[in-house]
Design a protein around this motif. Structure first.
Motif, PDB file in Angstrom:
ATOM      1  N   THR A  31       0.832  -1.194   0.094  1.00 38.68           N
ATOM      2  CA  THR A  31      -0.011  -0.058   0.119  1.00 38.68           C
ATOM      3  C   THR A  31       0.732   1.271   0.104  1.00 38.68           C
ATOM      4  N   ASN A  32       2.079   1.166  -0.176  1.00 40.66           N
ATOM      5  CA  ASN A  32       2.917   2.387  -0.424  1.00 40.66           C
ATOM      6  C   ASN A  32       3.157   3.082   0.855  1.00 40.66           C
ATOM      7  N   GLU A  33       2.841   2.680   2.064  1.00 42.31           N
ATOM      8  CA  GLU A  33       3.220   3.209   3.182  1.00 42.31           C
ATOM      9  C   GLU A  33       4.591   3.326   3.508  1.00 42.31           C
ATOM     10  N   SER A  34       4.883   4.226   4.285  1.00 49.19           N
ATOM     11  CA  SER A  34       6.439   4.188   5.003  1.00 49.19           C
ATOM     12  C   SER A  34       6.669   2.930   5.882  1.00 49.19           C
ATOM     13  N   THR A 303      11.447  -6.987 -15.186  1.00 52.80           N
ATOM     14  CA  THR A 303      11.638  -5.851 -16.221  1.00 52.80           C
ATOM     15  C   THR A 303      10.860  -4.577 -15.153  1.00 52.80           C
ATOM     16  N   PRO A 304      11.710  -4.276 -14.169  1.00 55.39           N
ATOM     17  CA  PRO A 304      11.120  -3.010 -13.345  1.00 55.39           C
ATOM     18  C   PRO A 304      10.836  -1.738 -14.328  1.00 55.39           C
ATOM     19  N   VAL A 305       9.873  -1.081 -13.857  1.00 54.34           N
ATOM     20  CA  VAL A 305       9.576   0.157 -14.855  1.00 54.34           C
ATOM     21  C   VAL A 305      10.543   1.415 -13.998  1.00 54.34           C
ATOM     22  N   PRO A 306      11.211   2.055 -14.609  1.00 58.58           N
ATOM     23  CA  PRO A 306      11.803   3.160 -13.791  1.00 58.58           C
ATOM     24  C   PRO A 306      11.074   3.977 -13.057  1.00 58.58           C
ATOM     25  N   SER A 307      11.310   4.323 -11.774  1.00 57.24           N
ATOM     26  CA  SER A 307      10.216   4.847 -10.522  1.00 57.24           C
ATOM     27  C   SER A 307      10.932   6.120 -10.066  1.00 57.24           C
ATOM     28  N   ASP A 308       9.923   7.138 -10.038  1.00 52.41           N
ATOM     29  CA  ASP A 308      10.033   8.195  -9.108  1.00 52.41           C
ATOM     30  C   ASP A 308       9.141   8.239  -7.986  1.00 52.41           C
ATOM     31  N   ALA A 309       8.700   6.988  -7.715  1.00 51.99           N
ATOM     32  CA  ALA A 309       7.776   7.229  -6.479  1.00 51.99           C
ATOM     33  C   ALA A 309       8.722   6.090  -5.752  1.00 51.99           C
ATOM     34  N   ASN A 310       7.705   5.823  -4.410  1.00 48.34           N
ATOM     35  CA  ASN A 310       8.259   4.999  -3.399  1.00 48.34           C
ATOM     36  C   ASN A 310       7.978   3.669  -3.673  1.00 48.34           C
ATOM     37  N   PHE A 311       7.832   3.257  -4.601  1.00 47.15           N
ATOM     38  CA  PHE A 311       7.516   1.748  -5.035  1.00 47.15           C
ATOM     39  C   PHE A 311       7.845   1.530  -6.554  1.00 47.15           C
ATOM     40  N   VAL A 312       7.620   0.365  -6.889  1.00 45.75           N
ATOM     41  CA  VAL A 312       8.243  -0.478  -8.182  1.00 45.75           C
ATOM     42  C   VAL A 312       7.134  -1.155  -8.954  1.00 45.75           C
ATOM     43  N   LEU A 313       6.881  -0.904  -9.966  1.00 38.97           N
ATOM     44  CA  LEU A 313       6.033  -1.569 -10.755  1.00 38.97           C
ATOM     45  C   LEU A 313       6.941  -2.521 -11.858  1.00 38.97           C
ATOM     46  N   VAL A 314       6.716  -3.938 -11.333  1.00 39.86           N
ATOM     47  CA  VAL A 314       7.606  -4.838 -12.069  1.00 39.86           C
ATOM     48  C   VAL A 314       6.990  -5.959 -13.056  1.00 39.86           C
ATOM     49  N   GLY A 315       7.494  -5.836 -14.273  1.00 37.96           N
ATOM     50  CA  GLY A 315       6.883  -7.040 -15.050  1.00 37.96           C
ATOM     51  C   GLY A 315       7.730  -8.115 -15.227  1.00 37.96           C
ATOM     52  N   GLY A 316       7.238  -8.990 -16.121  1.00 36.27           N
ATOM     53  CA  GLY A 316       7.844 -10.261 -16.433  1.00 36.27           C
ATOM     54  C   GLY A 316       7.192 -11.570 -15.811  1.00 36.27           C
ATOM     55  N   VAL A 337      -2.115  -5.058  -9.236  1.00 38.64           N
ATOM     56  CA  VAL A 337      -2.738  -3.733  -9.602  1.00 38.64           C
ATOM     57  C   VAL A 337      -3.679  -4.076 -10.949  1.00 38.64           C
ATOM     58  N   GLY A 338      -3.782  -5.258 -11.363  1.00 35.00           N
ATOM     59  CA  GLY A 338      -4.630  -5.558 -12.525  1.00 35.00           C
ATOM     60  C   GLY A 338      -3.900  -5.377 -13.880  1.00 35.00           C
ATOM     61  N   ILE A 339      -2.601  -5.209 -13.955  1.00 30.00           N
ATOM     62  CA  ILE A 339      -2.005  -5.047 -15.128  1.00 30.00           C
ATOM     63  C   ILE A 339      -1.505  -6.363 -15.515  1.00 30.00           C
ATOM     64  N   PRO A 340      -1.705  -6.862 -16.760  1.00 25.82           N
ATOM     65  CA  PRO A 340      -1.169  -8.477 -16.750  1.00 25.82           C
ATOM     66  C   PRO A 340       0.318  -8.405 -16.864  1.00 25.82           C
ATOM     67  N   HIS A 341       0.873  -9.563 -16.068  1.00 28.61           N
ATOM     68  CA  HIS A 341       2.229  -9.912 -16.087  1.00 28.61           C
ATOM     69  C   HIS A 341       3.065  -8.892 -15.218  1.00 28.61           C
ATOM     70  N   HIS A 342       2.214  -7.980 -14.252  1.00 28.29           N
ATOM     71  CA  HIS A 342       2.948  -7.122 -13.516  1.00 28.29           C
ATOM     72  C   HIS A 342       2.477  -7.004 -12.123  1.00 28.29           C
ATOM     73  N   LEU A 343       3.396  -6.589 -10.962  1.00 28.52           N
ATOM     74  CA  LEU A 343       3.042  -6.409  -9.903  1.00 28.52           C
ATOM     75  C   LEU A 343       3.578  -5.256  -9.190  1.00 28.52           C
ATOM     76  N   ARG A 344       3.087  -4.632  -8.332  1.00 27.95           N
ATOM     77  CA  ARG A 344       3.523  -3.485  -7.737  1.00 27.95           C
ATOM     78  C   ARG A 344       4.414  -3.656  -6.318  1.00 27.95           C
ATOM     79  N   ILE A 345       5.336  -3.153  -6.221  1.00 28.73           N
ATOM     80  CA  ILE A 345       6.102  -3.534  -4.758  1.00 28.73           C
ATOM     81  C   ILE A 345       6.583  -2.051  -4.151  1.00 28.73           C
TER      82      ILE A 345
END
Length: 373
Positions: A31-34, A303-316, A337-345
């Protein structure tokens, strides 16, 4: 359909409420908490401030939350270099209530909201909850690309002619930041709309990432929303805010509930700004964990998506739902998060980062179990 379902507004039937699993697990990164507790210096300031207001809780709080607005204006000005006055600041119980106030004031029935998905799921929920028609805009013609170009965003804004446009930078759940030309193009292409740039994760952006706050002068329809839930480790406080033209913030008084920010919330918020340095020190630690997480995911062949947040969307992931379950069985909770082949961490502590990478290594190396059905 039950009798209550018959009474529910027709436009809300069949929709799902917002929700994320709240499970008791060793490593919760969904949930992107600290992951860092509030520093002791801030805790002591909170206790002192709340103690000062406690005897007066028989009275309503400051309806205009003047001290909070002054503190937020000072924080925004000092940390971004964008001069913002207190009368340009609005605050509420989390940035979701701030967004709700905006939609109440400038949206409503027979009006249209536009957003570029995948993005923050509360934008359509709040819009539909206020009776608006929600339009899912495209971020790209290629579903594998998560950026949105100025040309594509502006063309959709011209076609829809919306009353409210939601932009998100860094975007949730992709972590990608917007170029300012996207905001400028949408502002010009949607002359009848309030343009909302949701910057809930702005403090985690990499150096050189621009903020839409720089675009506020001369743009009376532009709003930048932020929150203390993430960078300030204040998810339990529920304090979000926006910066905009002073006339726009004044209009939000028409829709806010009386005395909507409690005296305790105001006291706790002001206590945090007595120790801004201590709070923001956690941001640098989290950014380090994020970058280590990206490197570790890449090393695993994901395949992590380059992130400017406190989480990473990763595919593969061949099957993201099966991977989510396998991680949960190892005590690690991430977000589907409902995006095929991806999870958010979420980026947590260094120990949590190592735990999720270790769990992923085990999951990837374990042959998938066959469906017994």
């Amino acid at each position: 359909m039950s009798g209550l379902q018959d009474l529910l507004r027709e436009d809300l039937r069949g929709h799902e409420p917002y929700g994320a699993p709240q499970l008791d697990v060793p490593v919760a990164l969904n949930t992107n908490e600290s992951s860092y507790e509030v520093p002791r210096t801030v805790v002591d300031a909170i206790v002192r401030r709340v103690g000062e207001v406690a005897p007066t809780l028989n009275r309503y709080p400051d309806r205009e939350f003047a001290a909070v607005r002054e503190a937020l204006a000072g924080y925004v000005t000092s940390t971004t270099g964008c001069a913002v006055d207190a009368d340009q600041i609005w605050a509420a119980n989390g940035s979701n209530e701030v967004l709700q106030h905006l939609v109440q004031a400038f949206g409503g029935a027979e009006r249209t909201a536009l957003g570029f998905t995948p993005s923050y799921s509360m934008h359509p929920l709040i819009s539909r909850g206020m009776g608006m028609t929600w339009i899912d805009g495209m971020r790209s013609c290629d579903p594998a690309v998560f950026d949105v170009s100025a040309q594509l965003a502006a063309s959709q804004a011209r076609e829809v002619d919306p009353h409210v446009v939601f932009l998100c930078s860094p975007n949730n759940p992709t972590g990608t930041a917007l170029a300012l030309d996207v905001v400028e193009a949408v502002y010009e292409a949607a002359p009848h709309a309030i343009i909302v740039v949701d910057e809930a994760y702005a403090e985690f952006a990499r150096p050189g990432t621009p903020s839409a706050l720089t675009l506020l002068p001369g743009r009376e329809r532009l709003v930048v929303t932020r929150t203390m839930s993430k960078a300030f480790a204040f998810a339990g406080v529920r304090l979000g805010y926006l910066a905009a033209d002073a006339e726009l913030t004044s209009l939000l008084r028409l829709v806010r509930l009386p005395y909507h920010l409690s005296a305790v919330t105001q006291a706790v918020t002001c206590a945090a700004f007595e120790h801004t340095g201590d709070m923001l020190a956690m941001v640098e630690a989290i950014k380090g964990s994020r970058d280590a997480l990206v490197a570790g995911l890449d090393a695993l062949g994901l395949t992590p998506v380059p992130s400017d947040a406190n989480f990473v969307l990763v595919g593969g992931f061949p099957d993201e739902r099966a991977t989510w379950q396998a991680l949960l069985e190892r005590g690690v909770l991430v977000r589907d998060v409902g995006i095929p082949h991806h999870l958010r961490i979420t980026a947590g502590t260094p120990e949590e980062t190592q735990a999720v990478l270790t769990a992923l290594r085990e999951v990837i190396s374990t042959p998938a179990r066959k469906d017994s059905r």
